[in-house]
Motif scaffolding. Sequence first.
Motif, PDB file in Angstrom:
ATOM      1  N   GLU A 172      20.742  47.829  55.163  1.00 16.04           N
ATOM      2  CA  GLU A 172      19.515  47.586  54.403  1.00 16.04           C
ATOM      3  C   GLU A 172      18.473  46.863  55.253  1.00 16.04           C
ATOM      4  O   GLU A 172      17.300  47.259  55.295  1.00 16.04           O
ATOM      5  CB  GLU A 172      19.833  46.758  53.163  1.00 16.04           C
ATOM      6  N   LYS A 173      18.887  45.813  55.968  1.00  9.59           N
ATOM      7  CA  LYS A 173      17.935  45.011  56.741  1.00  9.59           C
ATOM      8  C   LYS A 173      17.317  45.813  57.871  1.00  9.59           C
ATOM      9  O   LYS A 173      16.112  45.732  58.126  1.00  9.59           O
ATOM     10  CB  LYS A 173      18.630  43.767  57.295  1.00  9.59           C
ATOM     11  N   GLY A 229      21.414  48.541  49.935  1.00  9.63           N
ATOM     12  CA  GLY A 229      21.300  47.198  49.378  1.00  9.63           C
ATOM     13  C   GLY A 229      22.088  47.050  48.092  1.00  9.63           C
ATOM     14  O   GLY A 229      22.739  46.025  47.858  1.00  9.63           O
ATOM     15  N   GLY A 262      25.850  46.873  48.744  1.00 11.36           N
ATOM     16  CA  GLY A 262      26.269  45.710  49.518  1.00 11.36           C
ATOM     17  C   GLY A 262      26.352  45.898  51.017  1.00 11.36           C
ATOM     18  O   GLY A 262      26.959  45.079  51.710  1.00 11.36           O
ATOM     19  N   TYR A 316      16.516  43.027  44.545  1.00 11.94           N
ATOM     20  CA  TYR A 316      15.993  44.132  45.350  1.00 11.94           C
ATOM     21  C   TYR A 316      14.553  44.466  44.964  1.00 11.94           C
ATOM     22  O   TYR A 316      13.729  44.807  45.824  1.00 11.94           O
ATOM     23  CB  TYR A 316      16.876  45.374  45.209  1.00 11.94           C
ATOM     24  N   GLU A 333      24.511  45.201  53.740  1.00 17.08           N
ATOM     25  CA  GLU A 333      23.307  44.430  54.061  1.00 17.08           C
ATOM     26  C   GLU A 333      22.747  44.748  55.443  1.00 17.08           C
ATOM     27  O   GLU A 333      21.536  44.775  55.633  1.00 17.08           O
ATOM     28  CB  GLU A 333      23.607  42.937  53.939  1.00 17.08           C
ATOM     29  N   SER A 380      21.450  41.713  41.431  1.00 14.44           N
ATOM     30  CA  SER A 380      21.195  42.382  42.708  1.00 14.44           C
ATOM     31  C   SER A 380      20.035  43.363  42.586  1.00 14.44           C
ATOM     32  O   SER A 380      19.263  43.545  43.526  1.00 14.44           O
ATOM     33  CB  SER A 380      22.453  43.110  43.184  1.00 14.44           C
TER      34      SER A 380
END
Length: 719
Positions: A62-63, A54, A57, A182, A59, A178
Amino acid sequence: MEEVDLIRQVFLTESVEHLQNIEDCLLAMETNPDDTDTINALFRAAHTIKGSSGIVGLEIVEKFTHNVESLLDKVRRGELRINADITEVLLKCRDHIASLIEIETDGRLLEGELKATGEALKSELLKLLGAKQEEDKKIEASAVVEAAPSYNASETSNWHLSLRFSQNVLQDGMDPISFINYLSRIGEIVYLATLTDTMPSLEEMNPENCYLGFELEFKTDFDKKTIDDVFEFVREDSQIRILPPHSSVSSYVELIRSLPEDPLRLGELLVKGGALTQSELDAALQEQDESKGRLGEILVKDSVVHPEVVEAAVEKQKRAREVKSLESQTIRVDINKLDQLVNMVGELVITGANINQQAQRLQDGSLLESASAMSRLVEAIRERSMQVRMVPINEVFTRFNRVVRDICHDSGKEIELVINGGDTEVDKTVVEKISDPLMHLVRNAADHGLEMPEARAAKGKRAKGVLKLNAFHDAGCIVIEVVDDGAGLNKEKIIKKALERGMLNQSQIQTMTDGEIYRLIFEAGLSTAEQITKLSGRGVGMDVVRKNIEALRGTVEVSSQENQGTTVSIRLPLTLAIIDGFLVGIGDSSFVIPLDMVVECVELSEAYRESKDRRSYINLRGEVLPYLRLKDLFEESSEVSKYENIVVVKYLGFKVGLVVDNLFGEVQAVIKSLGRLYKDIEGVSGATILGDGTVALILDIPRLVSIAEKMEHLVTDSQ
């Protein structure tokens, strides 16, 4: 931009380790699903990947990992117990995360089969979680919060975070917002105050600098290490203070008081107790060195821990008998830098040899002494630089736990993987290049060698087959063995297949040893498998195994007994860079023999030299020693030397003599690969540059021993 790339590269490097940790933990939990340490390690690895991805960058990584982390959090809390189904899903998720990181690295889009796989895995995760996950909460960080009334963190159940980012944080590719965003994903930001005290006037302001500070009240169920990890990439240049909820101070105190009687310093007690992270300890120790103050006072002053926690740690420290450090210090170095270092050391070795030769030619006493001292230093530098490149072979072996587990799952077989000698060290380059050949051998042993449980029981064997990976050093080489207690190789089937494919004829079979017959399995297209599986059986792969091993200047041998098992032995040089060698001369040419394989040197007597039958063996103290005349083998056209010597070498327990004209002594040989034009020269594995600039060929002793072994068989048969 370079800083951003560097941070992303750090993430990519560390993600490989975290993914391997996830795999190792999941495999370990198949036999011990309730081990708390393993569960926590598994959760930490997944959480670190999610948090770091995350921040840099990535994403999509991360998801997807967020759902994996949520499932593992339930396991950690005891709300869910690991079973075979969950393990299978998590292993697939681990592979999918690796694929997501790969496509992000390559700049490709998430689409097609990979996207469908991710959706399917996400659905399985949500089913296991029992409900759909709520959408990630977002913070409108652009809004500046007005100064709020005094908020006493010690009276709440919230964490208090004081964030003072480096002025250069934006230029380094990091956005403070960011990190705050988070935090909102792993908990709830109850209160946020933006501080502008260090904001300069408009004329003095640099739009690329960060002047804001943040005070946060944060509510989360995660521990301090998890919160601290959020700021991993900015902690070095920023001031990050994390104060735990006052309501949990008592638990920290209780934990410190219940610690075993280990001789830990105050800071180590606080780290172990969970009230302090290692990075905070390091910063406090540095401040302590500068101010000569007490560590506890510094930690309280900087609002890192509460006074009650420090007092409990001090009480514990008083009971300790002695002080010792628990931290081992390591540093991560790019492999390319190590390669460059070894290359430079190689050039240093060659230059040092040249200086030695010049000193010998001039016979100047002072110069000889200086050259000798320099040679000792060069040799020490060479040994140290080579040690830096050495890594345990276990780095490769542990990967096969998953391979064997998947084969068992797909085939219904029961296989126990036993690893011996995993701490045996070998050059990093060898480790990287031996992985694929070993993968083929392990798959073949598990798929073809080991039988189904019913078949093993019918033969009076244990239902669970055993697959061993052994590693050990022998005569300057590393020996890797893949051993199974399965059905063994069927000699008749191998011969039949070889005849069908025209690889040999009946007359050749009569003179072949068992070892030579078994080696036929490394020929392209030869397979004795009765059925083709998704793993093997097409006769493709074993020939590649042999070629890859030979490309590493190694050899592969097979031994087998029907219904007892098969052993595949790989012998590889410890390093592909620099070796200790023994320099010999044949006419005007020089050759280097790896020193680890040299046993002794003897003079070839005149009687043997002048014998009419030109026999190729001598009586060495009652032992028959076959020998090769390197002058004949390499077709050297120089005049016959007045004296000849035999260098006795040993490989795989077999002794061979190499007849040479001159013995020059030990040298350090920097291995240079031969060009394509010379790659098929029999008996030569490489070249090196001597001190005077001439080139010497490095002899391939395993190949020369093989030639001599065949000659001995011919002599035996003729008798």
